[in-house]
Design an enzyme around this catalytic site. Structure first.
Site, PDB file in Angstrom:
ATOM      1  CB  SER A  88      -1.090   0.491   1.519  1.00  0.00           C
ATOM      2  OG  SER A  88      -1.457   1.198   1.344  1.00  0.00           O
ATOM      3  CE1 TYR A 115      -4.603  -2.165   5.332  1.00  0.00           C
ATOM      4  CE2 TYR A 115      -3.329   0.371   4.425  1.00  0.00           C
ATOM      5  CZ  TYR A 115      -3.647  -0.910   4.041  1.00  0.00           C
ATOM      6  OH  TYR A 115      -3.719  -1.810   2.865  1.00  0.00           O
ATOM      7  CE  LYS A 132      -1.305  -3.790   3.886  1.00  0.00           C
ATOM      8  NZ  LYS A 132      -1.706  -4.900   3.249  1.00  0.00           N
TER       9      LYS A 132
END
Length: 253
Positions: A145, A158, A162
């Site tokens: 991402s 998150y 990532k």
């Protein structure tokens, strides 16, 4: 004067075997279709059999084999271990539960670390062993991402997972390069998928997202799948340890 090779032939995956996790919907589904259309035999993994049946029906005949199973389960790793070989892995599993940093419960932290990092690591391990058995090198594409390169409110976990995935990608790339196994990541911005639909349905949040993307819009799965196909193909034969941004310019600012 030397003749340049056919540039389109460099994208052919004829004779190659690819494994795509999270292939039932969204980016994973689009990636599985793209790889099949390029000639690969695709093992598509998802929890929902109807999704896999629809995918196989849309792909070129006989190109998609559906595995209806939980890719976080030990049985999935065992099934990969039974493969005689593998050429391409697209690690597309991932979850996101946006919350303010101080309100993240330990259950959410553990769940996201387990799916986004631990499962990706374990699947990569057994897939690389399968590539070794095949003896033809291989390509691993981690679906990461833009949040693996920047920070964002309500996405501390998150972003952390990532960023970890980007580190894993680089370390794998360096270690596995002597065996002809390339490892890269694809880093999308917000893409219209079932996962992002609830977030993007919030008008103010969608406006915030679009204001951060110089191209002025969220992405489509059909704009991510070609990047995955490129990194999986011989066209990217000198590319490893790289992060291909598909982010409309978000991280360029």
């Amino acid at each position: 004067m030397s003749v340049l090779p056919d540039p389109f032939a460099a994208f052919s995956l004829e004779g190659r075997v690819a494994l795509v996790t999270g292939a039932g919907k969204g980016i994973g589904r689009a990636a599985a279709l793209a790889l099949a259309q390029a000639g690969a035999q695709v093992i598509a993994v998802a929890r929902t059999g109807t999704d896999l049946a629809e995918l196989a029906a849309e792909a070129p005949a006989g190109r998609v084999e559906g595995w209806e199973m939980d890719a976080t389960a030990p049985a999935f790793l065992d099934r990969i271990r039974a493969l005689p070989g593998l050429d391409i892995l697209v690690n597309n599993l991932g979850i996101n539960r946006p919350l303010p940093f101080t309100e993240v419960p330990v259950e959410t932290l553990d769940a996201m670390l387990s799916v986004n990092v631990r499962t990706t690591f374990l699947v990569s391990q057994v897939a690389v062993d399968a590539m070794r058995r095949g003896g033809r090198g291989g390509a691993v594409i981690q679906v990461s991402s833009q949040m693996g390169h920047v920070g964002s409110p309500r996405r501390t976990v998150y972003c952390m997972t990532k960023h970890a995935l980007e580190g894993l990608t680089k370390a794998m790339a360096v270690e596995l390069a002597p065996e002809g196994i390339r490892v890269n990541s694809v880093c999308p911005t917000f893409i219209e998928t079932p996962l992002t639909a609830p977030m993007l349905a919030d008008h103010s949040f969608r406006e915030f997202v679009q204001s951060r993307i110089p191209l002025g819009r969220v992405g489509r799965v059909g704009e991510v799948a070609p990047a995955i196909l490129f990194l999986a193909s011989p066209a990217a034969s000198l590319i490893t340890g790289a992060a291909l941004m598909v982010d409309g310019g978000w991280t360029a600012q």
